[in-house]
Enzyme design. Structure first.
Site, PDB file in Angstrom:
ATOM      1  N   SER A  42      30.768 -18.402  29.215  1.00  0.00           N
ATOM      2  CA  SER A  42      32.218 -18.547  29.393  1.00  0.00           C
ATOM      3  C   SER A  42      32.705 -18.133  30.770  1.00  0.00           C
ATOM      4  CB  SER A  42      32.961 -17.710  28.339  1.00  0.00           C
ATOM      5  OG  SER A  42      32.675 -16.320  28.507  1.00  0.00           O
ATOM      6  N   SER A 111      25.367 -15.900  25.956  1.00  0.00           N
ATOM      7  CA  SER A 111      26.545 -15.024  26.000  1.00  0.00           C
ATOM      8  C   SER A 111      27.604 -15.498  25.002  1.00  0.00           C
ATOM      9  CB  SER A 111      27.068 -14.983  27.441  1.00  0.00           C
ATOM     10  OG  SER A 111      28.016 -13.972  27.624  1.00  0.00           O
ATOM     11  N   PHE A 112      28.714 -16.026  25.485  1.00  0.00           N
ATOM     12  CA  PHE A 112      29.725 -16.683  24.645  1.00  0.00           C
ATOM     13  C   PHE A 112      29.068 -17.757  23.769  1.00  0.00           C
ATOM     14  CE2 PHE A 112      31.938 -20.816  24.937  1.00  0.00           C
ATOM     15  CZ  PHE A 112      33.165 -20.594  24.307  1.00  0.00           C
ATOM     16  N   ASP A 232      21.638  -6.150  32.627  1.00  0.00           N
ATOM     17  CA  ASP A 232      22.853  -6.915  32.328  1.00  0.00           C
ATOM     18  C   ASP A 232      24.095  -6.038  32.468  1.00  0.00           C
ATOM     19  OD1 ASP A 232      24.836  -8.573  31.233  1.00  0.00           O
ATOM     20  OD2 ASP A 232      23.481  -9.384  29.726  1.00  0.00           O
ATOM     21  N   HIS A 260      22.420 -10.697  33.626  1.00  0.00           N
ATOM     22  CA  HIS A 260      22.960 -11.474  32.508  1.00  0.00           C
ATOM     23  C   HIS A 260      22.413 -12.902  32.468  1.00  0.00           C
ATOM     24  CE1 HIS A 260      25.750 -12.313  29.311  1.00  0.00           C
ATOM     25  NE2 HIS A 260      26.397 -13.242  29.998  1.00  0.00           N
TER      26      HIS A 260
END
Length: 281
Positions: A42, A111-112, A232, A260
């Site tokens: 995102s 992630s998102f 991260d 990340h």
């Protein structure tokens, strides 16, 4: 005599498109074999291509890889009034799979995208084969300064370069081309207005809503690989350690000297782990 001008090639971020939930979804489709759905993160200016450009050609050697731009991001249409919420994105994913006549796929979420992969698996377990979650939003955790920077981004070339440094352990890996591509994408049309409407403060509330309740996570039956960079700064590795202990069929691979963006910072390690995990058995 004037030489006819050559039409400008479309940017690589633009793939194919299909109608889904009242708008057209831009997606990339490569390879043959078992279906694998890649769901991007995102960050501002993100597209499926920006997230997965190093991953798609490798996984396409063994699978049919589908990588869409989620509504509100990239080159997917974003009609007025669309609700930017995980339920909208899950509906978009199932509509895309229906349009492509893919009944069941493995899902890789960044992630998102990892949060959406978990929501998809919980809501439609029969549509999911195996799960790969990379630096995912899974269980709730206190929002990090890194995630606040990501969701609170205000466009400028300098801000984008600074933000991209947050994603990686080694900032020297962020070249000018990537920074320029992401910055241009973040100021195209109404991208920033959409992005700001998705993640307004207080952002802890949005993060909590994206997470999946522990009682639900304990019921997810799918074999799951969680991949997380130990450095991260956006999603803490401890969140994935707890997630791996909560989900009944999950295991965690921690990547040293990595932030990340495992798929960009350690692409060989990432595609090796994912390819082996998703290989036909």
């Amino acid at each position: 005599m004037e030489t006819p001008s050559t039409p400008e090639a479309p940017p690589p971020e633009i793939g194919s498109s299909l109608p889904t939930c009242g708008f057209r979804t831009n997606y990339h489709d490569a390879g043959n074999g078992p279906g694998v759905l890649l769901i991007h993160g995102s960050g501002p200016g993100v597209t499926a291509w920006a997230n997965w450009r190093l991953t798609i050609p490798v996984l396409a050697r063994q699978a049919r890889v589908i990588a869409p731009d989620m509504v509100g991001f990239g080159y997917t249409e974003s009609p007025p009034g669309v609700r930017y919420h995980w339920s909208t994105w899950v509906d978009q994913l199932t509509a895309l799979l229906d349009a492509l006549k893919l009944e069941r796929v493995s899902v890789v979420g960044n992630s998102f995208g990892g949060a959406l992969a978990l929501k998809l698996a919980a809501r439609h377990p029969g549509r999911v084969d195996r799960l790969v979650l990379m630096g995912p939003v899974g269980l709730r955790f206190p929002i990090t300064d890194g995630l606040e920077k990501v969701w609170g981004y205000q466009p400028s070339a300098a801000a984008m370069r600074e933000l991209l440094d947050v994603f990686v352990h080694d900032p020297s890996l962020i070249d000018d081309d990537l920074a320029a591509m992401r910055y241009r994408a973040s100021i195209r049309d109404d991208v920033q207005a959409r992005f700001g409407s998705m993640f307004p403060p207080p952002r802890q509330r949005i993060l909590d809503d994206m997470a999946t309740d522990e009682t639900v996570l304990r019921t997810i039956p799918h074999e799951t690989l969680i991949i997380h960079g130990r450095g991260d700064k956006v999603i803490p590795v401890e969140a994935s350690r707890r997630l791996a202990q909560t989900m009944p069929r999950a295991r965690l691979a921690e990547i040293d000297r990595c932030g990340h963006w495992v798929q960009i910072e350690q692409p060989v390690a990432f595609t090796g782990l994912v390819g082996e995990f998703l290989a036909p058995r």
